[in-house]
Scaffold this motif. Sequence first.
Motif, PDB file in Angstrom:
ATOM      1  N   GLY A 112      27.788  20.686  41.978  1.00  0.00           N
ATOM      2  CA  GLY A 112      27.408  21.885  41.464  1.00  0.00           C
ATOM      3  C   GLY A 112      25.754  22.514  41.416  1.00  0.00           C
ATOM      4  O   GLY A 112      25.375  23.371  41.070  1.00  0.00           O
ATOM      5  N   LEU A 113      25.105  21.572  42.074  1.00  0.00           N
ATOM      6  CA  LEU A 113      23.679  21.937  42.195  1.00  0.00           C
ATOM      7  C   LEU A 113      23.151  23.259  42.976  1.00  0.00           C
ATOM      8  O   LEU A 113      22.518  23.539  42.781  1.00  0.00           O
ATOM      9  CB  LEU A 113      22.988  20.735  42.760  1.00  0.00           C
ATOM     10  CG  LEU A 113      21.422  20.779  42.837  1.00  0.00           C
ATOM     11  CD1 LEU A 113      20.721  20.903  41.389  1.00  0.00           C
ATOM     12  CD2 LEU A 113      20.752  19.512  43.418  1.00  0.00           C
ATOM     13  N   ASP A 114      23.895  23.096  44.344  1.00  0.00           N
ATOM     14  CA  ASP A 114      23.905  24.516  45.035  1.00  0.00           C
ATOM     15  C   ASP A 114      23.978  25.774  44.199  1.00  0.00           C
ATOM     16  O   ASP A 114      23.308  26.746  44.304  1.00  0.00           O
ATOM     17  CB  ASP A 114      24.731  24.227  46.290  1.00  0.00           C
ATOM     18  CG  ASP A 114      26.381  24.168  45.684  1.00  0.00           C
ATOM     19  OD1 ASP A 114      26.561  23.924  44.850  1.00  0.00           O
ATOM     20  OD2 ASP A 114      27.036  24.291  47.019  1.00  0.00           O
ATOM     21  N   ALA A 115      25.213  25.537  43.478  1.00  0.00           N
ATOM     22  CA  ALA A 115      25.575  26.957  42.590  1.00  0.00           C
ATOM     23  C   ALA A 115      24.468  27.074  41.488  1.00  0.00           C
ATOM     24  O   ALA A 115      24.062  28.269  41.324  1.00  0.00           O
ATOM     25  CB  ALA A 115      26.932  26.676  42.044  1.00  0.00           C
ATOM     26  N   TYR A 116      23.911  25.995  41.024  1.00  0.00           N
ATOM     27  CA  TYR A 116      22.989  26.257  40.148  1.00  0.00           C
ATOM     28  C   TYR A 116      21.517  26.834  40.538  1.00  0.00           C
ATOM     29  O   TYR A 116      20.990  27.652  39.692  1.00  0.00           O
ATOM     30  CB  TYR A 116      22.700  24.671  39.248  1.00  0.00           C
ATOM     31  CG  TYR A 116      21.775  25.015  37.879  1.00  0.00           C
ATOM     32  CD1 TYR A 116      22.117  25.438  36.986  1.00  0.00           C
ATOM     33  CD2 TYR A 116      20.444  24.491  38.381  1.00  0.00           C
ATOM     34  CE1 TYR A 116      21.078  25.747  36.022  1.00  0.00           C
ATOM     35  CE2 TYR A 116      19.483  24.686  37.030  1.00  0.00           C
ATOM     36  CZ  TYR A 116      19.787  25.102  36.180  1.00  0.00           C
ATOM     37  OH  TYR A 116      19.094  25.153  35.090  1.00  0.00           O
ATOM     38  N   ALA A 117      21.288  26.181  41.792  1.00  0.00           N
ATOM     39  CA  ALA A 117      20.227  26.626  42.368  1.00  0.00           C
ATOM     40  C   ALA A 117      20.264  28.334  42.545  1.00  0.00           C
ATOM     41  O   ALA A 117      19.204  28.955  42.237  1.00  0.00           O
ATOM     42  CB  ALA A 117      20.245  26.037  43.772  1.00  0.00           C
ATOM     43  N   ILE A 118      21.503  28.830  43.055  1.00  0.00           N
ATOM     44  CA  ILE A 118      21.480  30.258  43.208  1.00  0.00           C
ATOM     45  C   ILE A 118      21.344  30.957  41.776  1.00  0.00           C
ATOM     46  O   ILE A 118      20.585  31.900  41.551  1.00  0.00           O
ATOM     47  CB  ILE A 118      22.874  30.610  43.545  1.00  0.00           C
ATOM     48  CG1 ILE A 118      22.758  29.914  45.206  1.00  0.00           C
ATOM     49  CG2 ILE A 118      23.076  31.923  43.898  1.00  0.00           C
ATOM     50  CD1 ILE A 118      22.046  30.505  46.277  1.00  0.00           C
ATOM     51  N   LEU A 119      22.050  30.547  40.745  1.00  0.00           N
ATOM     52  CA  LEU A 119      22.134  31.249  39.744  1.00  0.00           C
ATOM     53  C   LEU A 119      20.628  31.191  38.963  1.00  0.00           C
ATOM     54  O   LEU A 119      20.253  32.003  38.324  1.00  0.00           O
ATOM     55  CB  LEU A 119      22.954  30.480  38.534  1.00  0.00           C
ATOM     56  CG  LEU A 119      23.277  31.078  37.148  1.00  0.00           C
ATOM     57  CD1 LEU A 119      23.601  32.485  37.189  1.00  0.00           C
ATOM     58  CD2 LEU A 119      24.203  30.322  36.272  1.00  0.00           C
ATOM     59  N   GLY A 120      19.798  29.927  39.039  1.00  0.00           N
ATOM     60  CA  GLY A 120      18.717  29.942  38.405  1.00  0.00           C
ATOM     61  C   GLY A 120      17.830  30.715  39.284  1.00  0.00           C
ATOM     62  O   GLY A 120      16.943  31.109  38.556  1.00  0.00           O
ATOM     63  N   LYS A 121      17.784  30.792  40.332  1.00  0.00           N
ATOM     64  CA  LYS A 121      16.874  31.785  41.273  1.00  0.00           C
ATOM     65  C   LYS A 121      17.184  33.268  40.695  1.00  0.00           C
ATOM     66  O   LYS A 121      16.076  34.039  40.514  1.00  0.00           O
ATOM     67  CB  LYS A 121      16.983  31.664  42.703  1.00  0.00           C
ATOM     68  CG  LYS A 121      16.202  32.777  43.667  1.00  0.00           C
ATOM     69  CD  LYS A 121      16.092  32.429  44.871  1.00  0.00           C
ATOM     70  CE  LYS A 121      15.658  33.373  45.624  1.00  0.00           C
ATOM     71  NZ  LYS A 121      13.955  33.771  45.363  1.00  0.00           N
ATOM     72  N   ALA A 122      18.324  33.694  40.524  1.00  0.00           N
ATOM     73  CA  ALA A 122      18.697  34.789  39.927  1.00  0.00           C
ATOM     74  C   ALA A 122      17.878  35.224  38.553  1.00  0.00           C
ATOM     75  O   ALA A 122      17.219  35.972  38.260  1.00  0.00           O
ATOM     76  CB  ALA A 122      20.107  35.302  39.919  1.00  0.00           C
ATOM     77  N   LEU A 151      32.615  27.834  37.921  1.00  0.00           N
ATOM     78  CA  LEU A 151      31.890  26.621  37.752  1.00  0.00           C
ATOM     79  C   LEU A 151      30.247  26.775  37.818  1.00  0.00           C
ATOM     80  O   LEU A 151      29.712  26.163  36.908  1.00  0.00           O
ATOM     81  CB  LEU A 151      32.147  25.820  39.103  1.00  0.00           C
ATOM     82  CG  LEU A 151      31.400  24.645  39.629  1.00  0.00           C
ATOM     83  CD1 LEU A 151      31.726  23.549  38.554  1.00  0.00           C
ATOM     84  CD2 LEU A 151      31.647  24.273  41.071  1.00  0.00           C
ATOM     85  N   MET A 152      29.972  27.751  38.409  1.00  0.00           N
ATOM     86  CA  MET A 152      28.308  28.118  38.434  1.00  0.00           C
ATOM     87  C   MET A 152      28.117  28.365  36.996  1.00  0.00           C
ATOM     88  O   MET A 152      26.860  28.094  36.415  1.00  0.00           O
ATOM     89  CB  MET A 152      28.200  29.289  39.338  1.00  0.00           C
ATOM     90  CG  MET A 152      26.598  29.726  39.299  1.00  0.00           C
ATOM     91  SD  MET A 152      26.460  31.200  40.589  1.00  0.00           S
ATOM     92  CE  MET A 152      27.130  32.509  39.581  1.00  0.00           C
ATOM     93  N   LEU A 153      28.869  29.278  36.433  1.00  0.00           N
ATOM     94  CA  LEU A 153      28.504  29.643  34.927  1.00  0.00           C
ATOM     95  C   LEU A 153      28.508  28.594  33.950  1.00  0.00           C
ATOM     96  O   LEU A 153      28.086  28.962  32.928  1.00  0.00           O
ATOM     97  CB  LEU A 153      29.120  30.992  34.725  1.00  0.00           C
ATOM     98  CG  LEU A 153      29.050  32.142  35.575  1.00  0.00           C
ATOM     99  CD1 LEU A 153      30.073  33.337  35.378  1.00  0.00           C
ATOM    100  CD2 LEU A 153      27.715  32.672  35.197  1.00  0.00           C
ATOM    101  N   ARG A 154      29.160  27.466  34.200  1.00  0.00           N
ATOM    102  CA  ARG A 154      29.522  26.380  33.232  1.00  0.00           C
ATOM    103  C   ARG A 154      28.366  25.572  33.472  1.00  0.00           C
ATOM    104  O   ARG A 154      27.793  24.840  32.416  1.00  0.00           O
ATOM    105  CB  ARG A 154      30.665  25.562  33.670  1.00  0.00           C
ATOM    106  CG  ARG A 154      32.081  26.280  33.366  1.00  0.00           C
ATOM    107  CD  ARG A 154      33.137  24.995  33.831  1.00  0.00           C
ATOM    108  NE  ARG A 154      34.335  25.707  33.787  1.00  0.00           N
ATOM    109  CZ  ARG A 154      35.313  25.653  32.863  1.00  0.00           C
ATOM    110  NH1 ARG A 154      34.815  25.131  31.553  1.00  0.00           N
ATOM    111  NH2 ARG A 154      36.564  26.231  32.946  1.00  0.00           N
TER     112      ARG A 154
END
Length: 314
Positions: A112-122, A151-154
């Motif tokens: 999930g790190l890739d998804a978290y990176a996207i969400l964190g940048k936003a 998954l990303m939002l979790r």
Amino acid sequence: MTPLFDLKLIVISGKGGVGRTTVAAALARAAADAGKRVLLAASTTTERLGRMFGSEPVGTRIVTLAPGIDAVNMTPESALHEYGLLILRSELVTRALFENRAVRGFLGAVPGLDAYAILGKAWWHTTEQAGGRPRYDLVILDGPASGHATLMLRIPGAILAAMPKGPLAHDAHALQDLLHDPTRAALLIVTLAEELPARESVELATAARETLGLTLGPLVVNALPSDAPTTPPLGALLDRLPTLEVAGSDPALWATLRLAASAGAHRRLADTIVARLRRELGLPIVALPRLPTADLGPTAIAELATYFIPQRAP
């Protein structure tokens, strides 16, 4: 429900193929027309935003697409690099760290790190300052499809559960607070008036409300078929097709009438699905028409943007 244009972050999701990027572009155009400074943050490898705005392709660096609208096409690699630069404050050290094979292998193995990176940048762009004021009034995240979005939002909550203290936890807490603040953030679900996308939209809305505790924006029904074949005069004629005399008539005319009858049936089915979604989800609905082109440009996006004007939403 806080008006969409008064939020700080809108995350867009829905089943693959429902037109999430089209909706993100139209919403950005509408917000900019309302005087907002907007960042359109895409998370897709296929670049379409530049064409939609008649501008240059959008890459991993922010570009201006139109007055009031900036855009960036995020990748996990570029997002992680920017995060590292914020923490380490050195391009040289950041490159040395993230170009290390062992480090890349470790990061690639973190679920999930890739998804978290996207969400964190936003999220970071919602905090970005320029000239002593927020750089953007609204960040629109053109997020992944339903399952990946869940998954990303979790992930922020999972980080806080695993590491309640430290720099990573500090940012995860700020992101979690933003996502759960109904005055600042919302999840916008996009669907088609078809069975499979509608079913997936209900599942995503249920997970967002009951599991993630997120606020939902209006449901966007994209590419709604025209209602022209269901208007009373034409509808009455089309309903009589099976009983009308076909022999000796113009074959092209009858082919056209049969096509119109099929389109009318498609619209009636779409209306039934939309009515069911309205009952099951209890959300306002923004219905965008199906446009007669697959190559959407600035004119089409501007037309779709008008449907996000509050007075037009049913």
